[in-house]
Design a protein around this motif. Structure first.
Motif, PDB file in Angstrom:
ATOM      1  N   UNK A   9      27.923 -15.798 -16.563  1.00 23.45           N
ATOM      2  CA  UNK A   9      26.922 -15.308 -15.625  1.00 23.45           C
ATOM      3  C   UNK A   9      26.500 -16.294 -14.558  1.00 23.45           C
ATOM      4  N   UNK A  10      27.180 -17.425 -14.447  1.00 20.59           N
ATOM      5  CA  UNK A  10      26.831 -18.405 -13.423  1.00 20.59           C
ATOM      6  C   UNK A  10      27.432 -17.991 -12.079  1.00 20.59           C
ATOM      7  N   UNK A  11      26.735 -18.246 -10.965  1.00 20.11           N
ATOM      8  CA  UNK A  11      27.271 -17.866  -9.650  1.00 20.11           C
ATOM      9  C   UNK A  11      28.475 -18.721  -9.277  1.00 20.11           C
ATOM     10  N   UNK A  12      29.402 -18.099  -8.557  1.00 19.14           N
ATOM     11  CA  UNK A  12      30.632 -18.780  -8.163  1.00 19.14           C
ATOM     12  C   UNK A  12      30.953 -18.388  -6.724  1.00 19.14           C
ATOM     13  N   UNK A  13      31.024 -19.378  -5.832  1.00 16.10           N
ATOM     14  CA  UNK A  13      31.346 -19.151  -4.419  1.00 16.10           C
ATOM     15  C   UNK A  13      32.841 -19.362  -4.217  1.00 16.10           C
ATOM     16  N   UNK A  14      33.517 -18.368  -3.636  1.00 16.09           N
ATOM     17  CA  UNK A  14      34.967 -18.449  -3.485  1.00 16.09           C
ATOM     18  C   UNK A  14      35.411 -17.976  -2.112  1.00 16.09           C
ATOM     19  N   UNK A  15      36.656 -18.303  -1.819  1.00 16.64           N
ATOM     20  CA  UNK A  15      37.353 -17.833  -0.626  1.00 16.64           C
ATOM     21  C   UNK A  15      38.576 -17.066  -1.096  1.00 16.64           C
ATOM     22  N   UNK A  16      38.734 -15.818  -0.639  1.00 15.50           N
ATOM     23  CA  UNK A  16      39.747 -14.916  -1.199  1.00 15.50           C
ATOM     24  C   UNK A  16      40.711 -14.474  -0.106  1.00 15.50           C
ATOM     25  N   UNK A  17      41.998 -14.506  -0.454  1.00 14.91           N
ATOM     26  CA  UNK A  17      43.030 -13.928   0.413  1.00 14.91           C
ATOM     27  C   UNK A  17      43.867 -12.993  -0.444  1.00 14.91           C
ATOM     28  N   UNK A  18      44.289 -11.877   0.136  1.00 14.62           N
ATOM     29  CA  UNK A  18      44.862 -10.792  -0.662  1.00 14.62           C
ATOM     30  C   UNK A  18      46.099 -10.221   0.002  1.00 14.62           C
ATOM     31  N   UNK A  19      47.075  -9.812  -0.831  1.00 16.27           N
ATOM     32  CA  UNK A  19      48.279  -9.146  -0.342  1.00 16.27           C
ATOM     33  C   UNK A  19      48.579  -7.962  -1.254  1.00 16.27           C
ATOM     34  N   UNK A  20      49.268  -6.977  -0.696  1.00 10.81           N
ATOM     35  CA  UNK A  20      49.653  -5.789  -1.466  1.00 10.81           C
ATOM     36  C   UNK A  20      51.133  -5.874  -1.811  1.00 10.81           C
ATOM     37  N   UNK A  21      51.477  -5.519  -3.040  1.00 10.35           N
ATOM     38  CA  UNK A  21      52.866  -5.579  -3.469  1.00 10.35           C
ATOM     39  C   UNK A  21      53.088  -4.551  -4.560  1.00 10.35           C
ATOM     40  N   UNK A  22      54.292  -4.519  -5.113  1.00  8.43           N
ATOM     41  CA  UNK A  22      54.621  -3.611  -6.213  1.00  8.43           C
ATOM     42  C   UNK A  22      55.064  -4.419  -7.417  1.00  8.43           C
ATOM     43  N   UNK A  23      54.634  -3.967  -8.589  1.00 11.46           N
ATOM     44  CA  UNK A  23      55.002  -4.600  -9.853  1.00 11.46           C
ATOM     45  C   UNK A  23      55.384  -3.497 -10.827  1.00 11.46           C
ATOM     46  N   UNK A  83      54.655   0.016  -9.564  1.00 10.28           N
ATOM     47  CA  UNK A  83      53.283   0.454  -9.298  1.00 10.28           C
ATOM     48  C   UNK A  83      52.643  -0.452  -8.263  1.00 10.28           C
ATOM     49  N   UNK A  84      51.723   0.143  -7.498  1.00  9.95           N
ATOM     50  CA  UNK A  84      51.035  -0.580  -6.436  1.00  9.95           C
ATOM     51  C   UNK A  84      50.002  -1.524  -7.033  1.00  9.95           C
ATOM     52  N   UNK A  85      50.096  -2.805  -6.708  1.00  2.00           N
ATOM     53  CA  UNK A  85      49.145  -3.801  -7.194  1.00  2.00           C
ATOM     54  C   UNK A  85      48.714  -4.681  -6.029  1.00  2.00           C
ATOM     55  N   UNK A  86      47.646  -5.459  -6.259  1.00  2.00           N
ATOM     56  CA  UNK A  86      47.147  -6.398  -5.266  1.00  2.00           C
ATOM     57  C   UNK A  86      47.189  -7.799  -5.866  1.00  2.00           C
ATOM     58  N   UNK A  87      47.818  -8.694  -5.138  1.00  2.00           N
ATOM     59  CA  UNK A  87      47.838 -10.103  -5.556  1.00  2.00           C
ATOM     60  C   UNK A  87      46.795 -10.860  -4.740  1.00  2.00           C
ATOM     61  N   UNK A  88      45.917 -11.547  -5.410  1.00  2.00           N
ATOM     62  CA  UNK A  88      44.863 -12.282  -4.716  1.00  2.00           C
ATOM     63  C   UNK A  88      44.910 -13.745  -5.116  1.00  2.00           C
ATOM     64  N   UNK A  89      44.561 -14.575  -4.158  1.00  2.00           N
ATOM     65  CA  UNK A  89      44.421 -16.022  -4.383  1.00  2.00           C
ATOM     66  C   UNK A  89      42.957 -16.361  -4.128  1.00  2.00           C
ATOM     67  N   UNK A  90      42.311 -16.930  -5.130  1.00  2.00           N
ATOM     68  CA  UNK A  90      40.887 -17.241  -5.061  1.00  2.00           C
ATOM     69  C   UNK A  90      40.710 -18.750  -5.137  1.00  2.00           C
ATOM     70  N   UNK A  91      40.012 -19.307  -4.176  1.00  2.00           N
ATOM     71  CA  UNK A  91      39.740 -20.752  -4.142  1.00  2.00           C
ATOM     72  C   UNK A  91      38.245 -20.990  -4.318  1.00  2.00           C
ATOM     73  N   UNK A  92      37.923 -21.868  -5.239  1.00  2.00           N
ATOM     74  CA  UNK A  92      36.517 -22.201  -5.508  1.00  2.00           C
ATOM     75  C   UNK A  92      36.000 -23.108  -4.387  1.00  2.00           C
ATOM     76  N   UNK A  93      34.999 -22.599  -3.654  1.00  2.00           N
ATOM     77  CA  UNK A  93      34.418 -23.386  -2.555  1.00  2.00           C
ATOM     78  C   UNK A  93      32.963 -23.735  -2.855  1.00  2.00           C
ATOM     79  N   UNK A  94      32.578 -23.704  -4.130  1.00  2.00           N
ATOM     80  CA  UNK A  94      31.188 -24.027  -4.497  1.00  2.00           C
ATOM     81  C   UNK A  94      30.826 -25.435  -4.067  1.00  2.00           C
ATOM     82  N   UNK A  95      31.750 -26.385  -4.307  1.00  2.00           N
ATOM     83  CA  UNK A  95      31.476 -27.770  -3.929  1.00  2.00           C
ATOM     84  C   UNK A  95      31.403 -27.907  -2.418  1.00  2.00           C
TER      85      UNK A  95
END
Length: 601
Positions: free
Chosen positions: A318-332, A335-347
């Protein structure tokens, strides 16, 4: 079928089963890496269909050799081969299409079952067949068995992480059992008799053809094995890159977490994958960002590239987390899925906040120091005069005018600071910038004459409309013109020009003063920065703020020894009620009016 299981006949049967299993597993190896080998997609589909068709075709003739069914060598054997290859190729194309999973699975299984059945029933097309009878119940059962076995094989291959071995074994057994059942469903009466010489010729021809077909299957299996090893190596490198990434890499399907790498589990403080996998994404996302993520998924689904977006999450605890997200659509796995890359920018957020606070303290310190310095000077003078008056000395001198001037100076500084810091509401109106500039020139013309300065103005023929506050814009022109007058100690000429360039209005004020060095140009507009002996450094700061509030900008060009030019740029906006172009364009330029006055005098 029981005859094939007794005596020495089981050995060819096992050979047929081995070839069919070998071909089925090789086929799955060939079509199993299509997501990586997209450039050669058609080649691998055709190769897989060829291998499977040859395997089923060869096993079919081996089974015929071990049974009492007569072998016919005619055009139907070519039909059998191409039919099973075509059905296999169509099944692979359907399996990799974008149709719903159930439709794809049923469709490709039906095609494969039809292709397998063609091995049995295409013989009936031969001209050497005089009559036949079909056991329809057994035929229906064998087709249904082939359909279900193929469907299970494709399901295992598609859903169980591409389990090629298990899927290939199931498909191979299904093909052999279906052929054995098919032999029992059809009884054929031939119009020819198979003699010993003819049988020997058939056997020689079949041995050559079956040997070549087996060799082809073996070669393709080696190729598939080589590709599989390359794929395994690529997959291991991929897993190494993903699992060791310092950023979180995850896959979302149906708005639920389907895969999260180790860095992602650590970022969300999860003890195991079970804490997050299969759970809704929005469970860990702060509510105010739910709409943002939904819109982001919709845009990404349309294959539109997006810049990184900042999202705030909750960890498992339950702790807050600040992130930067970039997303792409692909198939796996189809089936249609979304691949996301999340970077922690809390610091980084903490550092930015500290930097902003530090900058605020620095600016506040500069402002306080400037205020103290600017107000202390007149206060010192006031204090000294008060002491002189209180002591009774030099009472004949009148210090009140000087004291009043110093108090006015303090009041001016405070007023300018209030205008900078306190938000104020103004009523915007459409004004012709030329009228404001003409009033400003009239106001400062007397001061210019005292300094032996001539103000030459060219305000143009066209009305230059702006939307703003007249007094503030006049203050801008007064500040710039007054500075130009004060820096020209030896007199000279100041040129004022108003013109329009596209959707911009430029009010240009150029002096012939000493100019400003390049290292000082960047400091213009900063609080309390001035090159004048008695300047406060707030005039140009107020000027920049007013122009910025009017969606404008200021450009300064200066050359030491040649003078300085201020370009005050404002947006051109025509009032809606102005319709008569000739009326609002008809304005007499200021410089012509002055020339007429001089000639009249």
């Amino acid at each position: 079928m029981s005859e094939l299981m007794i005596g020495d006949k089981w050995m060819p049967l096992m050979l047929a089963l081995t070839i069919n299993l070998f071909a089925s597993i090789t086929m799955y190896s060939m079509i199993g890496h299509l997501q990586i080998l997209r450039v050669m997609r058609q080649y691998w589909l055709l190769s897989g269909a060829l291998v499977y068709g040859l395997g089923l075709w060869v096993s079919h003739f081996i089974i015929l050799l071990t049974s009492d069914t007569m072998i016919l060598i005619d055009w139907t054997i070519i039909v059998k081969l191409f039919t099973i290859m075509a059905s296999a190729y169509g099944s692979f194309r359907l399996l990799g299409s974008g149709l719903p999973h159930t439709i794809r699975l049923l469709g490709c299984s039906l095609l494969m079952a039809l292709g397998t059945s063609s091995l049995i029933y295409s013989t009936l097309l031969s001209v050497q067949v005089e009559g036949y009878s079909i056991h329809y119940q057994l035929a229906s059962f064998s087709f249904l068995f082939s359909f279900l076995g193929t469907a299970c094989s494709f399901y295992i291959f598609e859903r169980k992480n591409g389990s090629m071995l298990l899927a290939g074994l199931l498909l191979g057994f299904t093909g052999i059992i279906m052929q054995l059942l098919g032999l029992e469903t059809v009884t054929v009466i031939y119009s020819v008799v198979l003699t010993a010489d003819r049988l020997n010729d058939y056997m020689q021809l079949l041995s050559i053809v079956l040997g070549l077909a087996t060799l082809v299957i073996f070669v393709f299996s080696l190729v598939a094995r080589y590709v599989d090893r390359r794929y395994t190596s690529m997959n291991e490198r991929y897993k190494l890159l993903v699992e060791t990434s310092i950023d979180m890499i995850a896959i979302i399907h149906d708005e639920k977490w389907e895969y999260i790498n180790r860095s992602g589990l650590q970022m969300f403080a999860a003890d195991s994958e079970a804490d997050m996998l299969g759970k809704p994404v929005y469970q860990f996302l702060q509510p105010k960002f739910h709409t943002v993520l939904k819109r982001m998924l919709q845009v990404t689904k349309q294959r539109v590239r997006q810049s990184p977006i900042e999202l705030d999450w909750f960890t498992v605890q339950g702790k807050p987390l600040h992130t930067e997200v970039i997303e792409t659509s692909t198939k796996l796995s189809g089936k249609q899925v979304f691949q996301i890359i999340i970077r922690d920018i809390s610091e980084r957020k903490k550092n930015e906040e500290l930097l902003i606070n530090s900058e605020k303290l620095y600016v506040a310190g500069q402002l306080a120091a400037g205020i103290a310095h600017e107000i202390r000077n007149p206060l010192t003078s006031l204090k000294g005069f008060l002491q002189l008056i209180a002591s009774g000395r030099n009472n004949s001198k009148n210090y009140y005018d000087i004291m009043k001037s110093e108090l006015n100076r303090i009041e001016s500084i405070v007023s300018e600071l209030l205008m900078l810091s306190k938000p104020q509401i103004y009523e915007l109106a459409y004004k012709d910038i030329r009228s404001i500039m003409a009033d400003t020139i009239t106001l400062l013309e007397a001061q210019a004459i005292l300094h032996n300065i001539e103000i030459e103005s060219n305000l143009g023929e066209e009305a230059l409309w702006v939307r703003g506050v007249e007094n503030q814009l006049k203050q801008v022109f007064i500040n710039v013109l007054k500075n130009a007058i004060e820096v020209m100690m030896d007199g000279g000429k100041i040129t004022v020009t108003c013109l329009r360039e596209g959707n911009r209005i430029i009010a240009r004020i150029a002096d012939r003063g000493p100019g400003i060095p390049q290292n000082q140009l960047a400091k213009i507009g900063q609080p309390f920065y001035t090159t004048k002996e008695k300047g406060t450094g707030l005039g140009l700061m107020v000027t920049y703020k007013i122009v910025d509030n009017h969606q404008g900008s200021i450009e300064v060009k200066s050359l030491v020894g040649d003078g300085t030019t201020f370009d005050i740029i404002l947006p051109f906006q025509i009032p809606a009620e102005v319709t008569d172009v000739e009326v609002w364009n008809k304005v007499t330029p200021i410089h012509r009016l002055r020339q007429e006055d001089e000639s009249a005098s």
